[in-house]
Enzyme design. Structure first.
Site, PDB file in Angstrom:
ATOM      1  N   GLU A  24       9.914  23.654  35.637  1.00 24.04           N
ATOM      2  CA  GLU A  24      10.743  24.724  36.211  1.00 24.04           C
ATOM      3  C   GLU A  24       9.863  25.806  36.851  1.00 24.04           C
ATOM      4  O   GLU A  24       8.857  26.211  36.258  1.00 24.04           O
ATOM      5  CB  GLU A  24      11.602  25.398  35.144  1.00 24.04           C
ATOM      6  CG  GLU A  24      12.851  24.637  34.794  1.00 24.04           C
ATOM      7  CD  GLU A  24      12.683  23.853  33.523  1.00 24.04           C
ATOM      8  OE1 GLU A  24      11.526  23.488  33.213  1.00 24.04           O
ATOM      9  OE2 GLU A  24      13.707  23.601  32.863  1.00 24.04           O
TER      10      GLU A  24
ATOM     11  N   ASP B 276      21.998  21.383  59.344  1.00 25.48           N
ATOM     12  CA  ASP B 276      21.875  20.286  58.372  1.00 25.48           C
ATOM     13  C   ASP B 276      21.476  19.046  59.157  1.00 25.48           C
ATOM     14  O   ASP B 276      22.290  18.461  59.884  1.00 25.48           O
ATOM     15  CB  ASP B 276      23.223  20.104  57.663  1.00 25.48           C
ATOM     16  CG  ASP B 276      23.203  18.953  56.662  1.00 25.48           C
ATOM     17  OD1 ASP B 276      22.271  18.123  56.707  1.00 25.48           O
ATOM     18  OD2 ASP B 276      24.142  18.873  55.848  1.00 25.48           O
TER      19      ASP B 276
ATOM     20  N   ARG C 189      15.323   9.270  47.458  1.00 20.99           N
ATOM     21  CA  ARG C 189      16.577  10.006  47.376  1.00 20.99           C
ATOM     22  C   ARG C 189      16.274  11.454  47.003  1.00 20.99           C
ATOM     23  O   ARG C 189      15.877  11.712  45.869  1.00 20.99           O
ATOM     24  CB  ARG C 189      17.409   9.327  46.291  1.00 20.99           C
ATOM     25  CG  ARG C 189      18.880   9.320  46.458  1.00 20.99           C
ATOM     26  CD  ARG C 189      19.282   8.661  47.735  1.00 20.99           C
ATOM     27  NE  ARG C 189      20.709   8.716  47.855  1.00 20.99           N
ATOM     28  CZ  ARG C 189      21.508   7.666  47.809  1.00 20.99           C
ATOM     29  NH1 ARG C 189      21.009   6.460  47.677  1.00 20.99           N
ATOM     30  NH2 ARG C 189      22.793   7.807  47.929  1.00 20.99           N
TER      31      ARG C 189
ATOM     32  N   LYS D  87      17.315   9.311  54.509  1.00 19.48           N
ATOM     33  CA  LYS D  87      18.076   8.651  55.582  1.00 19.48           C
ATOM     34  C   LYS D  87      17.077   8.215  56.654  1.00 19.48           C
ATOM     35  O   LYS D  87      16.212   7.389  56.362  1.00 19.48           O
ATOM     36  CB  LYS D  87      19.169   9.583  56.102  1.00 19.48           C
ATOM     37  CG  LYS D  87      20.223   9.922  55.024  1.00 19.48           C
ATOM     38  CD  LYS D  87      21.417  10.664  55.582  1.00 19.48           C
ATOM     39  CE  LYS D  87      22.503  10.882  54.553  1.00 19.48           C
ATOM     40  NZ  LYS D  87      22.371  12.147  53.811  1.00 19.48           N
TER      41      LYS D  87
ATOM     42  N   TYR E  41       8.233  18.153  33.057  1.00 17.03           N
ATOM     43  CA  TYR E  41       9.115  19.285  33.368  1.00 17.03           C
ATOM     44  C   TYR E  41       8.311  20.390  34.028  1.00 17.03           C
ATOM     45  O   TYR E  41       7.185  20.666  33.612  1.00 17.03           O
ATOM     46  CB  TYR E  41       9.767  19.831  32.082  1.00 17.03           C
ATOM     47  CG  TYR E  41      11.232  19.472  32.013  1.00 17.03           C
ATOM     48  CD1 TYR E  41      12.124  19.988  32.948  1.00 17.03           C
ATOM     49  CD2 TYR E  41      11.716  18.602  31.047  1.00 17.03           C
ATOM     50  CE1 TYR E  41      13.465  19.647  32.910  1.00 17.03           C
ATOM     51  CE2 TYR E  41      13.057  18.260  31.010  1.00 17.03           C
ATOM     52  CZ  TYR E  41      13.927  18.779  31.947  1.00 17.03           C
ATOM     53  OH  TYR E  41      15.246  18.448  31.916  1.00 17.03           O
TER      54      TYR E  41
ATOM     55  N   THR F  65      18.502  15.745  53.703  1.00 21.69           N
ATOM     56  CA  THR F  65      18.129  14.769  52.682  1.00 21.69           C
ATOM     57  C   THR F  65      16.792  14.183  53.121  1.00 21.69           C
ATOM     58  O   THR F  65      16.321  14.432  54.237  1.00 21.69           O
ATOM     59  CB  THR F  65      19.171  13.640  52.567  1.00 21.69           C
ATOM     60  OG1 THR F  65      19.431  13.140  53.873  1.00 21.69           O
ATOM     61  CG2 THR F  65      20.450  14.126  51.937  1.00 21.69           C
TER      62      THR F  65
HETATM   63  N1  DSN Z   1      27.126  10.143  52.233  1.00 22.75           N
HETATM   64  C1  DSN Z   1      26.312  10.533  53.356  1.00 22.75           C
HETATM   65  C2  DSN Z   1      26.632   9.742  54.560  1.00 22.75           C
HETATM   66  O1  DSN Z   1      26.898   8.561  54.412  1.00 22.75           O
HETATM   67  O2  DSN Z   1      26.603  10.246  55.665  1.00 22.75           O
HETATM   68  C3  DSN Z   1      26.416  11.975  53.613  1.00 22.75           C
HETATM   69  O3  DSN Z   1      26.308  12.690  52.447  1.00 22.75           O
END
Ligand code: DSN
Length: 426
Positions: A59, A210, A245, A239, A57, A236
């Site tokens: 914080e 974003d 993740r 991707k 932990y 994120t």
């Molecule tokens: N769920 C993601 C996507 O597939 O684009 C976006 O949050």
């Protein structure tokens, strides 16, 4: 408690779950994985994400934590931040000036932190509408961001399905938003971040970009970067960037304190240190020549696939792609997005059904599918595999009989076996 309790492997402790994971690995090995937001994390990223760092932990931020024992966690988090800063620095915002926060649990919490930092409930925000390819957290009505804030979505033109910057400007002048989002989840074209900047400046709005879908392409220098143009950039990490993740925020120095306070203590408790470590590894991997080659494959594969599908009579929203994804309107093929996606899945080709702009059909039974090339590119597939894929997709559009789908699934499996995927043991 025996001294060896807790040291047995998953296969011994929980054979049921072990078998489910083994089968998922096999599924990920055997299929064309074409969901645009998915990828294969490397073995090194998986090792870091599955490490003992999950036990700690912490914080707060480095040197300002609420619990002791942070000697190594501080180093891990600072390493992740400095690697991300160096990867995404631009001439407009150099690596020493860009502020990085790697604690958001994923993309949606990262975006919520932007709201908390800059907007009060009831104030106006603008983002690309979900039906036009935007994200839930950019102000969609069913999201907290559409319920707690006054959301004024902008869209795409009917004629070419591209973002209508004139409409964005008109809406911004009329509604004077506090925050404007430039970001997409199902939009195959590059965004003009400078144009968004000038609209935001005209109305005194914060500009948030974003880049969740494209951050790997931005890191590789294949897509224009909003860093230094937008006030704040969210993403994120799993991707096209191919990390674990997770989520991250980059911002100009003047917004650092507001962003950090919004993430912790505003929205979250302890950061997921195992994820932070995975982000550090992914940021290192993204500096390698092999990552650049992968990102080039992502874009090239998307374009080859787009052209091959166009030749086979498929209709593509905007007529093609600049990035890693295609949005296909199946209307000319006489099949809905959902039954087509389900048939493709049975044929070993995994994608998601997706609404197209101005879709006359319902979101749960829309006219389109979304296809992305990150995963297939991570396993080294190239143009000839994209041509084969276009052929399979065409066959499935014409014939959804079980015999055809099974035959294609076998061919897909055989083809995939020649391209071992990162991080899988099969
Ligand atoms: N769920 C993601 C996507 O597939 O684009 C976006 O949050």
């Amino acid at each position: 408690m025996s001294s060896i309790e807790g040291r047995a492997p998953l296969s011994t402790v929980d054979p049921v779950l072990h078998e489910l994971i083994r089968r998922e690995e096999q599924r990920e090995a055997d299929k064309f994985r074409l969901i645009a937001s998915e990828n294969y994390a490397s073995q090194a990223v998986l090792d870091a994400s599955g490490s003992c760092l999950t036990n700690k932990y912490s914080e707060g931020y480095a040197k300002k934590r609420y619990y002791e024992g942070q000697q190594l966690i501080d180093e891990v988090e600072e390493l992740a931040k400095s690697r991300i800063a160096s990867l995404f620095a631009t001439p407009l915002l150099d690596e020493k000036s860009v502020h990085v926060n790697v604690q958001p649990y994923s993309g949606s919490p990262a975006n919520l932190a932007v709201y908390l930092a800059f907007v009060k409930p009831g104030e106006t925000v603008m983002g690309l509408g979900l039906p036009a390819g935007g994200h839930l957290t950019h102000g969609h009505t069913v999201s907290i961001t559409g319920k707690f804030f006054k959301s004024v979505p902008y869209g795409v033109r009917r004629t070419d399905h591209r973002i209508d910057l004139e409409e964005v400007r008109k809406l911004a002048l009329e509604h004077r938003p506090k925050l404007i989002w430039a970001g997409t989840t199902a939009y195959p074209r590059a965004l003009d971040f400078a144009a968004f900047r000038s609209i935001a400046d005209e109305v005194g709005a914060i500009l948030a970009a974003d880049i969740a879908h494209i951050s790997g392409l931005v890191a590789a220098g294949l897509h224009a970067s909003p860093v230094g143009i937008a006030d704040v950039v969210t993403s994120t990490t799993h991707k096209t960037l191919r990390g674990p993740r997770g989520g991250m925020i980059l911002c100009k120095p003047e917004h650092a304190a507001a962003i950090d306070r919004a993430v912790f203590p505003g929205l979250q408790g302890g950061p997921h240190n195992h994820t932070t470590a995975g982000i550090a590894v992914a940021a290192l991997e993204a500096t390698l020549p092999s990552f650049k080659a992968y990102a080039e494959r992502v874009v090239n594969n998307a374009q080859v696939l787009a052209n091959a599908l166009l030749e086979r009579g498929f209709s593509l929203i905007t007529g093609g792609t600049d990035n890693h994804l295609l949005l296909i309107d199946l209307t000319p093929k006489g099949i809905g997005g959902k039954p087509y996606a389900q048939a493709l899945d049975r044929a070993g080709i995994v994608c998601n059904y997706n609404a197209i702009p101005f879709d006359p059909r319902k979101p749960m039974d829309p006219s389109g599918i979304r296809i992305g090339t990150p995963s297939v590119s991570s396993r080294g597939m190239g143009a000839s595999e994209m041509l084969a894929l276009a052929g399979f997709m065409d066959e499935v559009a014409k014939d959804q009989s079980e015999a055809t789908l099974e035959r294609i699934a076998l061919s897909v499996k055989e083809l995939c076996s020649k391209f071992p995927a990162p991080g899988l043991r099969v």
